[in-house]
Design a protein around this motif. Structure first.
Motif, PDB file in Angstrom:
ATOM      1  N   PHE A  18      -2.468   2.272  10.482  1.00 58.06           N
ATOM      2  CA  PHE A  18      -2.743   1.236   9.488  1.00 58.06           C
ATOM      3  C   PHE A  18      -3.105   1.855   8.143  1.00 58.06           C
ATOM      4  CE2 PHE A  18      -4.214  -0.261  13.641  1.00 58.06           C
ATOM      5  CZ  PHE A  18      -3.454  -1.401  13.793  1.00 58.06           C
ATOM      6  N   ALA A  19      -3.450   0.983   7.209  1.00 59.22           N
ATOM      7  CA  ALA A  19      -4.054   1.340   5.923  1.00 59.22           C
ATOM      8  C   ALA A  19      -3.166   2.208   5.050  1.00 59.22           C
ATOM      9  CB  ALA A  19      -5.411   2.002   6.143  1.00 59.22           C
ATOM     10  N   VAL A  20      -2.080   1.633   4.595  1.00 61.72           N
ATOM     11  CA  VAL A  20      -1.199   2.324   3.668  1.00 61.72           C
ATOM     12  C   VAL A  20      -1.857   2.345   2.294  1.00 61.72           C
ATOM     13  CG1 VAL A  20       1.016   2.217   2.493  1.00 61.72           C
ATOM     14  CG2 VAL A  20       0.863   1.634   4.905  1.00 61.72           C
ATOM     15  N   HIS A  21      -1.946   3.522   1.691  1.00 62.91           N
ATOM     16  CA  HIS A  21      -2.499   3.649   0.346  1.00 62.91           C
ATOM     17  C   HIS A  21      -1.975   4.934  -0.271  1.00 62.91           C
ATOM     18  CE1 HIS A  21      -5.304   3.248  -2.971  1.00 62.91           C
ATOM     19  NE2 HIS A  21      -5.594   4.516  -2.814  1.00 62.91           N
ATOM     20  N   TRP A  22      -1.438   4.852  -1.481  1.00 68.85           N
ATOM     21  CA  TRP A  22      -0.967   6.036  -2.185  1.00 68.85           C
ATOM     22  C   TRP A  22      -2.151   6.723  -2.827  1.00 68.85           C
ATOM     23  CZ3 TRP A  22       4.004   7.704  -1.961  1.00 68.85           C
ATOM     24  CH2 TRP A  22       4.950   6.804  -1.503  1.00 68.85           C
TER      25      TRP A  22
ATOM     26  N   GLN B 250       8.984   4.293  -4.807  1.00 71.07           N
ATOM     27  CA  GLN B 250       8.937   4.127  -3.358  1.00 71.07           C
ATOM     28  C   GLN B 250       7.891   3.088  -2.973  1.00 71.07           C
ATOM     29  OE1 GLN B 250       8.158   8.221  -2.258  1.00 71.07           O
ATOM     30  NE2 GLN B 250      10.306   8.476  -1.691  1.00 71.07           N
ATOM     31  N   LEU B 251       8.073   2.559  -1.780  1.00 71.10           N
ATOM     32  CA  LEU B 251       7.168   1.572  -1.217  1.00 71.10           C
ATOM     33  C   LEU B 251       6.759   2.049   0.166  1.00 71.10           C
ATOM     34  CD1 LEU B 251       6.090  -1.415  -1.580  1.00 71.10           C
ATOM     35  CD2 LEU B 251       8.104  -2.107  -0.281  1.00 71.10           C
ATOM     36  N   ALA B 252       5.467   2.017   0.440  1.00 76.03           N
ATOM     37  CA  ALA B 252       4.969   2.334   1.789  1.00 76.03           C
ATOM     38  C   ALA B 252       4.506   1.021   2.412  1.00 76.03           C
ATOM     39  CB  ALA B 252       3.822   3.325   1.727  1.00 76.03           C
ATOM     40  N   PHE B 253       4.685   0.887   3.721  1.00 78.77           N
ATOM     41  CA  PHE B 253       4.329  -0.363   4.386  1.00 78.77           C
ATOM     42  C   PHE B 253       4.105  -0.118   5.865  1.00 78.77           C
ATOM     43  CE2 PHE B 253       8.886   0.137   4.312  1.00 78.77           C
ATOM     44  CZ  PHE B 253       9.303  -0.222   5.584  1.00 78.77           C
TER      45      PHE B 253
END
Length: 72
Positions: free
Chosen positions: A63-67, A29-32
């Motif tokens: 803001f600030a997408v981070h897994w 998956q991709l978060a954005f």
């Protein structure tokens, strides 16, 4: 996309600005961040470009997408 940057594929077709993309540790998956309805929101999408989900779904800018590590 391959690890060397070749064979890139477009996953989103948003009219607004897409930024801050971050892959999950398993690459599934991709978060954005994307501006939709006048607010920057956090979305998650499968690596094949399907199943986009708004994770923040708020009337504020997010803001600030981070897994991070899995909890549970």
């Amino acid at each position: 996309m391959q690890s060397d940057g070749n064979a890139a594929e477009r996953l989103t077709y948003d009219l607004g600005s897409v930024s801050g993309a971050s892959w999950s540790s398993d690459g599934a998956q991709l978060a954005f961040n994307v501006v939709r309805d006048g607010h920057e929101q956090i979305y998650r999408i499968d690596a094949d470009g399907k199943n986009a989900v708004n994770l923040s779904n708020s009337g504020c800018n997010e803001f600030a997408v981070h897994w991070g590590p899995a909890v549970g």
